[in-house]
Design a protein around this motif. Structure first.
Motif, PDB file in Angstrom:
ATOM      1  N   CYS A  11      29.797 -48.260  10.380  1.00  0.00           N
ATOM      2  CA  CYS A  11      28.605 -48.850  11.023  1.00  0.00           C
ATOM      3  C   CYS A  11      29.466 -49.827  11.946  1.00  0.00           C
ATOM      4  CB  CYS A  11      27.963 -49.709  10.007  1.00  0.00           C
ATOM      5  SG  CYS A  11      27.147 -50.996  10.674  1.00  0.00           S
ATOM      6  N   CYS A  45      22.976 -47.667   8.462  1.00  0.00           N
ATOM      7  CA  CYS A  45      23.909 -48.455   7.640  1.00  0.00           C
ATOM      8  C   CYS A  45      23.351 -48.406   6.194  1.00  0.00           C
ATOM      9  CB  CYS A  45      24.308 -49.956   8.127  1.00  0.00           C
ATOM     10  SG  CYS A  45      25.523 -50.664   7.264  1.00  0.00           S
ATOM     11  N   GLU A  52      21.582 -52.226  11.017  1.00  0.00           N
ATOM     12  CA  GLU A  52      22.171 -51.409  12.164  1.00  0.00           C
ATOM     13  C   GLU A  52      21.786 -49.962  11.957  1.00  0.00           C
ATOM     14  OE1 GLU A  52      23.542 -52.453  14.791  1.00  0.00           O
ATOM     15  OE2 GLU A  52      24.419 -50.850  15.972  1.00  0.00           O
TER      16      GLU A  52
END
Ligand SMILES: [Zn+2]
Length: 162
Positions: A11, A45, A52
Motif C-alpha cells: 500500500c 489496502c 487507500e
C-alpha cells in the motif's frame, strides 16, 4: 482506457503488503454528506484502518470516484447555501443585524455572515435557535440577555449563568 497496471506490492499510503484486487462499492464522505460509488475496481489496502485504493487504470473507476467526490462537494455547497438563506430570512424577520445574530449564535463577529453566505455550515443548535425564535419572537429579548450573560461567563467576568 489504459492497460491494467501491475499489482502493487505494498500500500503506497501505509506500506502494508499485498493490497487485494477487488470490485467494491466505495463510500465517500464530505462534511457530513455521504455517497456510494458502485463497482470501483482496484487494489484495496488490507489494513481495515487504511482507505487507500490503487485504482485499476484499465477501468473508469478513478474518474467515477473523482466525479462522485465533486458532486458531493457541490451538493454540500448547495445545502450550506440553502441553510444560509433560511438563517438570513429568520434574522431579518427578527429584525436583528448580523452582529446581533452572531452574539446569539456565537462563533465570532463574522460567523453569521459566513453562515448566510454558505461559506460555513452552522451547528444544528444555531439553526434550531433561530427557528425557535422565529416562532416565538417574544423570546428574542430573553435570548439576548442569556447570550450576554454567557459571554460574560466565558470572558471570566461572571461565575454563574443566571
Ligand atoms: Zn494502506
Amino acid at each position: 482506457m489504459h492497460a491494467r497496471q501491475a499489482a502493487p506490492e505494498v500500500c503506497r499510503e501505509c506500506g502494508t503488503p499485498h493490497p487485494v484486487y477487488e470490485i467494491r462499492d466505495v463510500k465517500i464522505a464530505h462534511r457530513g454528506l455521504e455517497a456510494s460509488v458502485a463497482d470501483i475496481r482496484g487494489w484495496f489496502c488490507v489494513d481495515p484502518a487504511c482507505e487507500e485504493i490503487e485504482f485499476d487504470e484499465s477501468t473508469d473507476s478513478l474518474e467515477r470516484w473523482v466525479a462522485a467526490g465533486d458532486a458531493l462537494v457541490l451538493k454540500e455547497r448547495a445545502r450550506a447555501k440553502q441553510i444560509g438563506e433560511r438563517l438570513r430570512r429568520s434574522r431579518q424577520t427578527l429584525h436583528l443585524s448580523q452582529v446581533e445574530a452572531a452574539a446569539l449564535a456565537g462563533g465570532g463577529h463574522n460567523a453569521f455572515s459566513r453562515y448566510e453566505n454558505g461559506g460555513a455550515l452552522p451547528v444544528a443548535a444555531v439553526t434550531t435557535l433561530f427557528s425557535l425564535l422565529e416562532r416565538h419572537p417574544e423570546l428574542v429579548h430573553e435570548a439576548r440577555a442569556l447570550a450576554a450573560e454567557t459571554q460574560r461567563v466565558l470572558m471570566g467576568e461572571a461565575t454563574d449563568i443566571a
